[in-house]
Scaffold this motif. Structure first.
Motif, PDB file in Angstrom:
ATOM      1  N   LEU A  10       0.865  -1.066  -0.143  1.00 36.69           N
ATOM      2  CA  LEU A  10      -0.281  -0.252   0.231  1.00 36.69           C
ATOM      3  C   LEU A  10       1.016   1.412   0.217  1.00 36.69           C
ATOM      4  O   LEU A  10       0.660   2.347  -1.001  1.00 36.69           O
ATOM      5  CB  LEU A  10      -0.706   0.163   1.202  1.00 36.69           C
ATOM      6  CG  LEU A  10      -1.308   1.267   1.262  1.00 36.69           C
ATOM      7  CD1 LEU A  10      -2.598   1.477   0.253  1.00 36.69           C
ATOM      8  CD2 LEU A  10      -3.368   1.023   2.350  1.00 36.69           C
ATOM      9  N   HIS A  29      -2.424  -6.717  -0.624  1.00 31.69           N
ATOM     10  CA  HIS A  29      -1.812  -7.401  -0.352  1.00 31.69           C
ATOM     11  C   HIS A  29      -2.891  -8.875   0.211  1.00 31.69           C
ATOM     12  O   HIS A  29      -3.492  -8.957   0.259  1.00 31.69           O
ATOM     13  CB  HIS A  29      -2.607  -6.877   0.962  1.00 31.69           C
ATOM     14  CG  HIS A  29      -1.662  -5.591   1.595  1.00 31.69           C
ATOM     15  ND1 HIS A  29      -0.123  -5.284   2.039  1.00 31.69           N
ATOM     16  CD2 HIS A  29      -1.120  -4.131   1.071  1.00 31.69           C
ATOM     17  CE1 HIS A  29       0.137  -4.187   2.222  1.00 31.69           C
ATOM     18  NE2 HIS A  29      -0.604  -3.199   1.058  1.00 31.69           N
ATOM     19  N   PHE A  34      -1.869  -6.540   5.304  1.00 29.31           N
ATOM     20  CA  PHE A  34      -2.818  -5.475   5.313  1.00 29.31           C
ATOM     21  C   PHE A  34      -2.641  -4.349   6.209  1.00 29.31           C
ATOM     22  O   PHE A  34      -2.531  -3.702   6.418  1.00 29.31           O
ATOM     23  CB  PHE A  34      -3.387  -5.802   4.453  1.00 29.31           C
ATOM     24  CG  PHE A  34      -4.576  -4.597   4.486  1.00 29.31           C
ATOM     25  CD1 PHE A  34      -3.907  -3.254   3.285  1.00 29.31           C
ATOM     26  CD2 PHE A  34      -6.069  -4.220   5.267  1.00 29.31           C
ATOM     27  CE1 PHE A  34      -5.271  -1.871   3.653  1.00 29.31           C
ATOM     28  CE2 PHE A  34      -6.333  -3.588   5.192  1.00 29.31           C
ATOM     29  CZ  PHE A  34      -6.194  -2.183   4.153  1.00 29.31           C
ATOM     30  N   VAL A  55      -6.883  -7.428  -1.032  1.00 31.71           N
ATOM     31  CA  VAL A  55      -6.591  -7.233   0.304  1.00 31.71           C
ATOM     32  C   VAL A  55      -7.430  -9.139  -0.074  1.00 31.71           C
ATOM     33  O   VAL A  55      -8.489  -9.631   0.371  1.00 31.71           O
ATOM     34  CB  VAL A  55      -7.381  -6.924   1.485  1.00 31.71           C
ATOM     35  CG1 VAL A  55      -7.186  -8.305   3.269  1.00 31.71           C
ATOM     36  CG2 VAL A  55      -7.159  -6.018   1.317  1.00 31.71           C
TER      37      VAL A  55
END
Length: 129
Positions: A10, A29, A34, A55
Motif C-alpha cells: 500500500l 496484499h 495489510f 486484500v
C-alpha cells in the motif's frame, strides 16, 4: 523469514500513484500484511487517489504459517481473527466491496480506477487449520 516486507504494497502503491499520475497502480496484499499498514488507507483517501487495494484474506499470515508447517514448528501468532476489511475501509474514507469471483474482481478494478478515492476489494479465501 517471510515478514521482511509485510505491508509494503500500500505505501508503495501510494508513492507510485503520486510519482506517476495517470498510471494504473494496484496494491495487492494478504490480510496479515495489510493489517500492518491499514491506516495508510486514510492517507490515500485524503489524497483522493483512484487506487484499488486488493486484500486476499487467508486468515492471517499464510506464508509464514506454511513455512512453520514445513519446518514442523508450532503455529504461533499466524492465525488472524476475522476482520471487517470493508467496514474498516469505509471508516477510513474509502469505497469497498467483497468478491471471490474473477469477473467481479475485474469489474471492481475498472471501477476503482475511475473512483474519487481508494477502493478496498476484499477477496475472502480464509484458510484455517
Amino acid at each position: 523469514a517471510g515478514l521482511g516486507t509485510a505491508g509494503y504494497g500500500l505505501p508503495a502503491a501510494i508513492g507510485a500513484s503520486l510519482g506517476w499520475p495517470g498510471t494504473r497502480v494496484v496494491a495487492l496484499h494478504g490480510d496479515g500484511g495489510f493489517m500492518v499498514v491499514a491506516p495508510e488507507l486514510a492517507t490515500a483517501a485524503q489524497l483522493g487517489l483512484a487506487l484499488p487495494v486488493v486484500v486476499v484474506d487467508n486468515g492471517g499470515y499464510g506464508g509464514v504459517r506454511e513455512e512453520m508447517r514445513r519446518r514442523g514448528d508450532s503455529e504461533i501468532a499466524v492465525h488472524g481473527p476475522p476482520v471487517d476489511f470493508c467496514g474498516l475501509a469505509v471508516s477510513l474514507g474509502c469505497y469497498s466491496l467483497r468478491t471471490g469471483d474473477p469477473e467481479t474482481l475485474v469489474t471492481a478494478l475498472e471501477a476503482a480506477y475511475i473512483a474519487d478515492r481508494p477502493t478496498l476489494i476484499h477477496v475472502e479465501e480464509r484458510a484455517h487449520g
